[in-house]
Design an enzyme around this catalytic site. Structure first.
Site, short mmCIF file in Angstrom:
data_model
loop_
_atom_site.label_atom_id
_atom_site.label_comp_id
_atom_site.label_asym_id
_atom_site.label_seq_id
_atom_site.Cartn_x
_atom_site.Cartn_y
_atom_site.Cartn_z
NE ARG A 290 -3.42 -2.25 2.97
CZ ARG A 290 -3.11 -3.37 3.61
NH1 ARG A 290 -1.88 -3.52 4.11
NH2 ARG A 290 -3.99 -4.34 3.78
CE LYS B 223 -5.80 -0.41 5.19
NZ LYS B 223 -7.15 -0.52 4.58
CG HIS C 167 -5.43 0.76 -4.05
ND1 HIS C 167 -4.68 0.55 -2.90
CD2 HIS C 167 -6.44 -0.15 -3.99
CE1 HIS C 167 -5.21 -0.42 -2.19
NE2 HIS C 167 -6.28 -0.87 -2.83
NE ARG D 145 -3.18 -3.51 -1.24
CZ ARG D 145 -2.64 -4.33 -0.34
NH1 ARG D 145 -1.34 -4.53 -0.36
NH2 ARG D 145 -3.38 -4.92 0.57
CG HIS E 205 -6.34 -8.25 1.80
ND1 HIS E 205 -6.47 -8.60 0.47
CD2 HIS E 205 -6.18 -6.91 1.81
CE1 HIS E 205 -6.39 -7.52 -0.28
NE2 HIS E 205 -6.21 -6.48 0.52
CE1 TYR F 2 -6.03 -4.37 -3.18
CE2 TYR F 2 -8.09 -5.19 -2.27
CZ TYR F 2 -7.09 -4.24 -2.30
OH TYR F 2 -7.15 -3.16 -1.47
#
Length: 272
Positions: A137, A163, A216, A219, A243, A252
């Site tokens: 990211r 994250k 993005h 990615r 994820h 994705y």
């Protein structure tokens, strides 16, 4: 007077989000939506009703994803106010379920990436290469530093803090890893805790991408290629992208025309 009260409550909520380990990006987004809601309604928090929140959500003019984020943000803020006994009832409870269209993969084409690499300066080329070949990211790319890469076996790995503070290790091209290692510090130094801010890095990368192509989507490109050429292993791609849910990974991973045709052909023959 109302605005000063809003600021105090928002600052307290921010402390709560920081204490919960929320990422700076998530905190900024939640705070922004909550502040916009309060300013737009313009009432003391104890007088805000469900109808006020509904009216604000209806007037935003956002897309489904933004509207869902706005609803989650104000719900979280008012839940905090109830928990801290600032208000008795949560006006954001039982908000309407927001319909969100099924997302589809949007991988950037290799030709687009090649053109962007040719047009970018050396630093931005590094950012594009990282996004396209490791799936990081923009916030993760912004934080990359020399000590994050290390030789492992016959290749190199890059340590990524994603994250929620979750750490994963992603294989990295040897040449790219050596260039990162040679920096000695942050790959993109700046004033955001020593590195460039994710937002500014995204803008710099976006400037060399054609209209309609976002950072993005680099990615997405990584995820799609990793899935199609890596044995269709969705769990492996999930681990590479960091994820929490495999359902997110499915968004994705584009399916190539060859696979679609093969799937259809399998159903063409009807047994006697």
């Amino acid at each position: 007077m109302i605005m000063s009260t809003f600021s105090v409550l928002l600052d307290q909520w921010k402390d709560e989000l920081v204490a919960a380990g929320r990422s700076p990006g998530t905190i900024a987004m939640r705070m922004s939506y909550a502040r916009r809601c309060l300013v737009s309604i313009g009432k003391p928090v104890e007088l805000i009703e469900r109808a006020d929140v509904i009216r604000w959500l209806a007037s935003g003019g956002w897309g489904p994803d933004a509207r869902a984020c706005a609803a989650a943000s104000v719900k979280g803020f008012f839940t905090f106010l109830v928990d801290t006994r600032v208000i008795a009832d949560n006006p954001a409870t039982n908000l309407p379920r927001i319909s969100r269209p099924r997302a589809v993969p949007r991988p950037a084409a290799d030709a687009v990436i090649s053109d962007a690499l040719a047009a970018a300066d050396p630093k931005i080329r590094l950012a594009i290469e990282l996004m396209a070949t490791t799936g990081l990211r923009r916030a993760e790319v912004a934080r990359v530093k020399a000590s994050d890469v290390e030789p492992v076996g016959r290749g190199w790995m890059i340590r990524v803090k994603g994250k929620g503070g979750h750490v994963r290790r992603v294989p990295c091209l040897p040449g790219l890893a050596r260039r990162i290692s040679a920096t000695g510090g942050y790959l993109f130094p700046g004033y955001d805790d020593g590195h460039i801010s994710p937002g500014w890095l995204g803008k710099l990368v976006g400037r060399v991408l054609p209209e309609g192509v976002t950072p993005h989507m680099l990615r997405h490109r990584f995820a799609s290629i990793a899935y199609m050429e890596g044995g269709h292993d969705l769990r492996a791609v999930q681990a590479l992208l960091g994820h929490a849910s495999i359902a997110t990974t499915q968004i994705y991973t584009a399916t190539c025309d060859r696979d679609v045709r093969a799937a259809a052909c399998a159903a063409w023959k009807v047994s006697a």
